[in-house]
Design a protein around this motif. Structure first.
Motif, PDB file in Angstrom:
ATOM      1  N   VAL A  15     -23.273  -5.293   2.941  1.00 53.23           N
ATOM      2  CA  VAL A  15     -22.816  -5.273   4.342  1.00 53.23           C
ATOM      3  C   VAL A  15     -23.672  -6.211   5.185  1.00 53.23           C
ATOM      4  CG1 VAL A  15     -22.613  -3.829   6.402  1.00 53.23           C
ATOM      5  CG2 VAL A  15     -21.775  -2.978   4.220  1.00 53.23           C
ATOM      6  N   ALA A  16     -24.991  -6.177   4.969  1.00 57.53           N
ATOM      7  CA  ALA A  16     -25.880  -7.038   5.754  1.00 57.53           C
ATOM      8  C   ALA A  16     -25.615  -8.511   5.474  1.00 57.53           C
ATOM      9  CB  ALA A  16     -27.340  -6.693   5.469  1.00 57.53           C
ATOM     10  N   VAL A  17     -25.417  -8.859   4.208  1.00 58.11           N
ATOM     11  CA  VAL A  17     -25.140 -10.255   3.850  1.00 58.11           C
ATOM     12  C   VAL A  17     -23.802 -10.693   4.444  1.00 58.11           C
ATOM     13  CG1 VAL A  17     -24.587 -11.790   1.910  1.00 58.11           C
ATOM     14  CG2 VAL A  17     -26.591 -10.308   1.787  1.00 58.11           C
ATOM     15  N   ALA A  18     -22.782  -9.853   4.295  1.00 60.97           N
ATOM     16  CA  ALA A  18     -21.461 -10.198   4.838  1.00 60.97           C
ATOM     17  C   ALA A  18     -21.519 -10.339   6.358  1.00 60.97           C
ATOM     18  CB  ALA A  18     -20.435  -9.140   4.437  1.00 60.97           C
ATOM     19  N   ALA A  19     -22.233  -9.416   7.005  1.00 59.77           N
ATOM     20  CA  ALA A  19     -22.361  -9.500   8.464  1.00 59.77           C
ATOM     21  C   ALA A  19     -23.133 -10.744   8.868  1.00 59.77           C
ATOM     22  CB  ALA A  19     -23.035  -8.240   8.998  1.00 59.77           C
ATOM     23  N   ALA A  20     -24.135 -11.105   8.076  1.00 62.67           N
ATOM     24  CA  ALA A  20     -24.909 -12.308   8.375  1.00 62.67           C
ATOM     25  C   ALA A  20     -24.044 -13.553   8.286  1.00 62.67           C
ATOM     26  CB  ALA A  20     -26.111 -12.425   7.434  1.00 62.67           C
ATOM     27  N   PHE A  21     -23.039 -13.525   7.436  1.00 62.04           N
ATOM     28  CA  PHE A  21     -22.117 -14.656   7.328  1.00 62.04           C
ATOM     29  C   PHE A  21     -21.012 -14.590   8.379  1.00 62.04           C
ATOM     30  CE2 PHE A  21     -23.517 -15.134   2.758  1.00 62.04           C
ATOM     31  CZ  PHE A  21     -24.115 -16.359   2.959  1.00 62.04           C
ATOM     32  N   GLY A  22     -21.090 -13.654   9.278  1.00 60.77           N
ATOM     33  CA  GLY A  22     -20.146 -13.597  10.390  1.00 60.77           C
ATOM     34  C   GLY A  22     -19.107 -12.496  10.295  1.00 60.77           C
ATOM     35  N   ALA A  23     -19.029 -11.805   9.162  1.00 62.41           N
ATOM     36  CA  ALA A  23     -18.072 -10.702   9.045  1.00 62.41           C
ATOM     37  C   ALA A  23     -18.673  -9.464   9.689  1.00 62.41           C
ATOM     38  CB  ALA A  23     -17.745 -10.439   7.582  1.00 62.41           C
ATOM     39  N   THR A  24     -17.857  -8.715  10.385  1.00 64.56           N
ATOM     40  CA  THR A  24     -18.347  -7.496  11.007  1.00 64.56           C
ATOM     41  C   THR A  24     -17.643  -6.309  10.365  1.00 64.56           C
ATOM     42  OG1 THR A  24     -18.618  -8.729  13.043  1.00 64.56           O
ATOM     43  CG2 THR A  24     -18.772  -6.349  13.196  1.00 64.56           C
ATOM     44  N   VAL A  72     -26.234  10.228  -4.184  1.00 66.75           N
ATOM     45  CA  VAL A  72     -27.457   9.473  -3.865  1.00 66.75           C
ATOM     46  C   VAL A  72     -27.086   8.152  -3.195  1.00 66.75           C
ATOM     47  CG1 VAL A  72     -29.490   8.329  -4.827  1.00 66.75           C
ATOM     48  CG2 VAL A  72     -28.802  10.573  -5.689  1.00 66.75           C
ATOM     49  N   ALA A  73     -26.063   7.486  -3.722  1.00 70.35           N
ATOM     50  CA  ALA A  73     -25.625   6.212  -3.136  1.00 70.35           C
ATOM     51  C   ALA A  73     -25.157   6.412  -1.696  1.00 70.35           C
ATOM     52  CB  ALA A  73     -24.506   5.598  -3.982  1.00 70.35           C
ATOM     53  N   ALA A  74     -24.391   7.470  -1.446  1.00 71.23           N
ATOM     54  CA  ALA A  74     -23.887   7.735  -0.088  1.00 71.23           C
ATOM     55  C   ALA A  74     -25.035   8.017   0.870  1.00 71.23           C
ATOM     56  CB  ALA A  74     -22.902   8.903  -0.102  1.00 71.23           C
ATOM     57  N   ILE A  75     -26.012   8.791   0.426  1.00 73.98           N
ATOM     58  CA  ILE A  75     -27.170   9.103   1.274  1.00 73.98           C
ATOM     59  C   ILE A  75     -27.976   7.842   1.550  1.00 73.98           C
ATOM     60  CG2 ILE A  75     -29.373  10.349   1.355  1.00 73.98           C
ATOM     61  CD1 ILE A  75     -27.881  12.511  -0.386  1.00 73.98           C
ATOM     62  N   THR A  76     -28.206   7.064   0.509  1.00 72.94           N
ATOM     63  CA  THR A  76     -28.953   5.811   0.671  1.00 72.94           C
ATOM     64  C   THR A  76     -28.242   4.893   1.659  1.00 72.94           C
ATOM     65  OG1 THR A  76     -29.812   5.989  -1.574  1.00 72.94           O
ATOM     66  CG2 THR A  76     -29.904   3.812  -0.546  1.00 72.94           C
ATOM     67  N   PHE A  77     -26.929   4.742   1.484  1.00 69.04           N
ATOM     68  CA  PHE A  77     -26.162   3.863   2.370  1.00 69.04           C
ATOM     69  C   PHE A  77     -26.160   4.396   3.796  1.00 69.04           C
ATOM     70  CE2 PHE A  77     -22.305   2.199   4.325  1.00 69.04           C
ATOM     71  CZ  PHE A  77     -22.481   0.839   4.102  1.00 69.04           C
ATOM     72  N   ALA A  78     -25.917   5.699   3.951  1.00 68.33           N
ATOM     73  CA  ALA A  78     -25.866   6.290   5.292  1.00 68.33           C
ATOM     74  C   ALA A  78     -27.202   6.157   6.004  1.00 68.33           C
ATOM     75  CB  ALA A  78     -25.465   7.762   5.203  1.00 68.33           C
ATOM     76  N   ASN A  79     -28.270   6.303   5.272  1.00 66.00           N
ATOM     77  CA  ASN A  79     -29.593   6.198   5.868  1.00 66.00           C
ATOM     78  C   ASN A  79     -29.985   4.749   6.129  1.00 66.00           C
ATOM     79  OD1 ASN A  79     -31.899   7.468   6.879  1.00 66.00           O
ATOM     80  ND2 ASN A  79     -32.994   7.181   4.973  1.00 66.00           N
ATOM     81  N   GLY A  80     -29.160   3.805   5.676  1.00 68.93           N
ATOM     82  CA  GLY A  80     -29.479   2.395   5.803  1.00 68.93           C
ATOM     83  C   GLY A  80     -28.910   1.709   7.024  1.00 68.93           C
ATOM     84  N   GLY A  81     -28.351   2.451   7.951  1.00 74.32           N
ATOM     85  CA  GLY A  81     -27.783   1.840   9.151  1.00 74.32           C
ATOM     86  C   GLY A  81     -28.793   1.002   9.915  1.00 74.32           C
ATOM     87  N   ASP A  82     -30.013   1.522  10.045  1.00 79.34           N
ATOM     88  CA  ASP A  82     -31.068   0.764  10.722  1.00 79.34           C
ATOM     89  C   ASP A  82     -31.426  -0.484   9.926  1.00 79.34           C
ATOM     90  OD1 ASP A  82     -31.168   2.651  12.714  1.00 79.34           O
ATOM     91  OD2 ASP A  82     -32.937   3.665  11.928  1.00 79.34           O
ATOM     92  N   ASN A  83     -31.429  -0.345   8.584  1.00 73.48           N
ATOM     93  CA  ASN A  83     -31.735  -1.499   7.737  1.00 73.48           C
ATOM     94  C   ASN A  83     -30.732  -2.616   7.995  1.00 73.48           C
ATOM     95  OD1 ASN A  83     -32.849   0.935   6.579  1.00 73.48           O
ATOM     96  ND2 ASN A  83     -33.400  -0.287   4.813  1.00 73.48           N
ATOM     97  N   ILE A  84     -29.460  -2.265   8.060  1.00 72.24           N
ATOM     98  CA  ILE A  84     -28.421  -3.266   8.294  1.00 72.24           C
ATOM     99  C   ILE A  84     -28.690  -3.986   9.606  1.00 72.24           C
ATOM    100  CG2 ILE A  84     -25.958  -3.628   8.752  1.00 72.24           C
ATOM    101  CD1 ILE A  84     -25.449  -1.254   6.771  1.00 72.24           C
TER     102      ILE A  84
END
Length: 160
Positions: A15-24, A72-84
């Motif tokens: 998500v971060a890479v895609a957003a960095a390329f302009g996708a939201t 685990v993947a869902a928790i990791t992803f959900a907790n990663g909003g700040d990371n994004i």
């Protein structure tokens, strides 16, 4: 948990890479609602712990394989909003080469954290505590993470 950790973190990076390329993919206003994922999983785990509170099989739910990979993947992803939110501007200014270096370093460090977690969980004192209290601790932690994400993200209105 390693595979789930990687899957969730890969989702964050994608998500971060895609957003960095302009996708939201995730509007800023939606990020706090990622907290609903761990909150829901925590409530589910609490209900299961409550239903099995009288079971006297000597093995709490945690010893039956632990959390599933997708949980685990869902928790990791959900907790990663700040990371994004942090990764997007960094990736956008780093260029393709710099972004690649960041992604590789992050994935290596996830392996370090997973190894450290496995090491600690195999220590007898930690393993006994998890065996005795894990079925209670897991829902509490998940619900806490979910509420923290929702509250700090402003899902219930401005906090400042």
């Amino acid at each position: 948990m390693g595979a789930g950790q990687y899957l969730g973190f890969a989702g964050i990076l994608a998500v971060a890479v895609a957003a960095a390329f302009g996708a939201t993919f995730l509007p800023e206003s939606a990020v706090p609602y990622l907290g609903l994922l761990p909150l829901t999983l925590g409530i589910k785990a609490a209900v299961q712990a409550w239903r099995h509170r009288g079971d006297d099989d000597g093995e709490p739910e945690l010893t039956h394989g632990g959390p599933r990979i997708l949980e685990v993947a869902a928790i990791t992803f959900a907790n990663g909003g700040d990371n994004i939110g942090v990764y997007v501007p960094v990736f956008a200014t780093a260029g393709t080469g710099g972004m690649t270096v960041y992604v590789v370093v992050f994935l290596i460090l996830v392996a370090v954290w997973v190894a450290a977690g496995r090491y600690l969980a195999t220590r007898p004192v930690v393993a006994r505590a998890l065996s005795r209290w894990g079925h209670i601790l897991l829902p509490v932690v998940l619900i806490g993470i979910g509420l923290l994400i929702l509250i700090e993200g402003g899902a219930f209105g401005s906090t400042g």
